[in-house]
Design a protein around this motif. Sequence first.
Motif, PDB file in Angstrom:
ATOM      1  N   ASP A 438       0.840  -1.206   0.000  1.00 11.04           N
ATOM      2  CA  ASP A 438       0.000   0.000   0.000  1.00 11.04           C
ATOM      3  C   ASP A 438       0.872   1.251   0.000  1.00 11.04           C
ATOM      4  N   HIS A 439       0.526   2.175  -0.893  1.00  8.88           N
ATOM      5  CA  HIS A 439       1.219   3.459  -0.957  1.00  8.88           C
ATOM      6  C   HIS A 439       0.208   4.588  -1.089  1.00  8.88           C
ATOM      7  N   VAL A 440       0.644   5.769  -0.664  1.00  8.73           N
ATOM      8  CA  VAL A 440      -0.176   6.979  -0.762  1.00  8.73           C
ATOM      9  C   VAL A 440       0.553   7.971  -1.656  1.00  8.73           C
ATOM     10  N   VAL A 441      -0.183   8.583  -2.578  1.00  8.24           N
ATOM     11  CA  VAL A 441       0.372   9.629  -3.440  1.00  8.24           C
ATOM     12  C   VAL A 441       0.025  10.985  -2.830  1.00  8.24           C
ATOM     13  N   ILE A 442       1.047  11.838  -2.674  1.00 14.00           N
ATOM     14  CA  ILE A 442       0.847  13.158  -2.061  1.00 14.00           C
ATOM     15  C   ILE A 442       1.390  14.218  -3.008  1.00 14.00           C
ATOM     16  N   VAL A 443       0.591  15.239  -3.268  1.00 13.18           N
ATOM     17  CA  VAL A 443       0.995  16.386  -4.082  1.00 13.18           C
ATOM     18  C   VAL A 443       1.026  17.611  -3.180  1.00 13.18           C
ATOM     19  N   VAL A 444       2.159  18.314  -3.196  1.00  6.01           N
ATOM     20  CA  VAL A 444       2.334  19.460  -2.300  1.00  6.01           C
ATOM     21  C   VAL A 444       2.478  20.729  -3.120  1.00  6.01           C
ATOM     22  N   ARG A 445       1.653  21.739  -2.788  1.00  2.00           N
ATOM     23  CA  ARG A 445       1.793  23.068  -3.369  1.00  2.00           C
ATOM     24  C   ARG A 445       2.524  23.942  -2.345  1.00  2.00           C
ATOM     25  N   HIS A 446       3.538  24.666  -2.806  1.00  2.64           N
ATOM     26  CA  HIS A 446       4.291  25.530  -1.889  1.00  2.64           C
ATOM     27  C   HIS A 446       4.586  26.852  -2.579  1.00  2.64           C
ATOM     28  N   GLY A 447       4.948  27.854  -1.791  1.00  2.00           N
ATOM     29  CA  GLY A 447       5.099  29.198  -2.325  1.00  2.00           C
ATOM     30  C   GLY A 447       6.480  29.547  -2.825  1.00  2.00           C
TER      31      GLY A 447
END
Length: 644
Positions: A438-447
């Motif tokens: 099991d894996h989780v995909v994470i997308v991060v928005r940063h400034g």
Amino acid sequence: MNVGIYLELLAREASSVEFEGPILAARAAGVDAATLAELEDAKLTALKVRAQLWRRARREAELAALFDTASDLAGLRDLDAVLEAIVRRARQLLGTDVAYMTLIDPERGDTRMRVTDGSVSAKFRNVRLAMGAGLGGLVAQTATPYATADYFSDERFNHKAHIDEAVHDEGLVAILGVPLKLGARVIGVLFASNRSVRPFTQDEVVLLGSLAAHAAVAIDNARLLQETRNALEELSEASRQAKAHGEAVERAALAHDRMAGLVLRGGGVRDVAAVVTEVLGGSLVVLDETGQAITGDVGALDPGEDAPDQGTGGSGKGPARGGRAAGTTAEAIGEAARSSRALGRTVRKGNLLVASMDVGGEPLCTLVLRHEDPVADTDQRILERAALVTALLLLSRRTAAEAEGRVRGELLDDLISRPGLDGLAQRARRVGVDLNADHVVIVVRHGGGRERAAFWASSQAMLKGGLAALRGDEVVLLLPGDRPGPLARQVASELSASLGRPATAGAAGPVRGSEPIAAAHGEAQRCADALLALGRTGDGASAAELGFVGLLVGDGHDIEAFLTSTLGPVLTYDARRGTALERTLTAYFASGGSLSRTAEALHIHVNTVTQRLDRIGRLLGAGWQDPDRALEIQLALRLHRLSN
């Protein structure tokens, strides 16, 4: 007969008056004039002999006194004690009221009062005499003894107002001064003086001159002895410093060899820090380029305060392992770190020693050693070497991490953009990632701070056995786990701390295999965008945690999960108790929130409606009637009716 009488008087050291006795007796006996004349001649001769004997006795006493003085002076080793003994003995030998000594000051070119005996005037004890001024200045200038029975009426001397005032303040009248000479060089003047008019005899001048000669030799011996002592002390100190320096150099070389050996054997930053504290003592904290503590207890820097910011090296915000310093301590260490990087040397701030290294103008690491005792310069070089070795280790680690990060990033990029590519699972296994778990995909928005964000993500991926990639302005992570929401919040919090600005994370999953990763990436993107649109910047969530918005952004459209999270307590209560809370809630919203119309629609009393709504409020929690929450509840009610 006449000679015999006077010889007898000389033998018993009779007084001068007794020498008149024989003449008076002869006159009383009526002797003739010739006999009286003979007696007178014999008396005069005897008195001359008596005076000569007295002078010789006095000279012997003076010579004995000089011999004793020379013996006493030879036994003295301290210059002040020698000077005091000379002046005291001069006063005793000449029987004067005061004795004193002036010594020539080579820097100012005059003489200054050095020591006195019998003096009562503070002004007199501090007087200075220019060359040629006053009696003492004339003696010092000409190297010739001078004496005066009445100083103030003696026109031979160049009277100066401040000198005459000092002499008058002491009450001196008669003054004798003789030079203190070493060879042809005058080093000072020895004085004997009286507070009344008194002529000084030639014998007294000679006597004081002899004492001055002994005194000059004693002064020179004491000076030479003191210089010898000083030289020995300097040699001893130089020897001690040389020994200490040699030990420090040997200690530094040993520490350097040990640190080099650690690096060759694959040691890390903590091993280097252990060598430093073992050799130097104290407590050491190693900070990376973001100001986070790699090793050491930052509380040891300043009890009650956290670890320091490195100024230009980090954001100065967010938590670090072990904490982060604040206030004046952080400012002081930040300033010291900048100074250390600029100077290339260790900088001391209070009881802290700071050595900082940079690469291309960017801070790489800072070592902060707290030590209560002074640390020698050579030992500070050990801290500098440790900072250099630490920087090399971190740089090597960063280079390796960047290389592995590129491999992992390229793999994740292929999983997203080309999921059907052959060999993806094998490439994943080579970097320690099992895509069948099991894996989780994470997308991060940063400034901002793309490179720092990418480095942080790559480090986290390697630590947790996942993948990370920088795609445009977003950071993408594939991390092991089956709880996308908590993982998203953790990533958002930690990356925000590292960057010093908010980072928003959307998550999707869990997924297995390579095929669903691309779709999960799209869902995680939509979750991150939804969080930003909802004003939840800096937060993290999955579609299931976004309420009805999650139904719009999620690929699975998990209606059952939405109903459970929104209406679950009410539906469960109705199922267990056979109540009609769901029908009451539907009627309440349908009537626009009117209690009376709700009662009419359900054919029940208004009080019953009120009681049911109170129960609903306890089940759903406070704020269930707020507009946003009420909208989700109404949508859930309709979806529930449709699903049935």
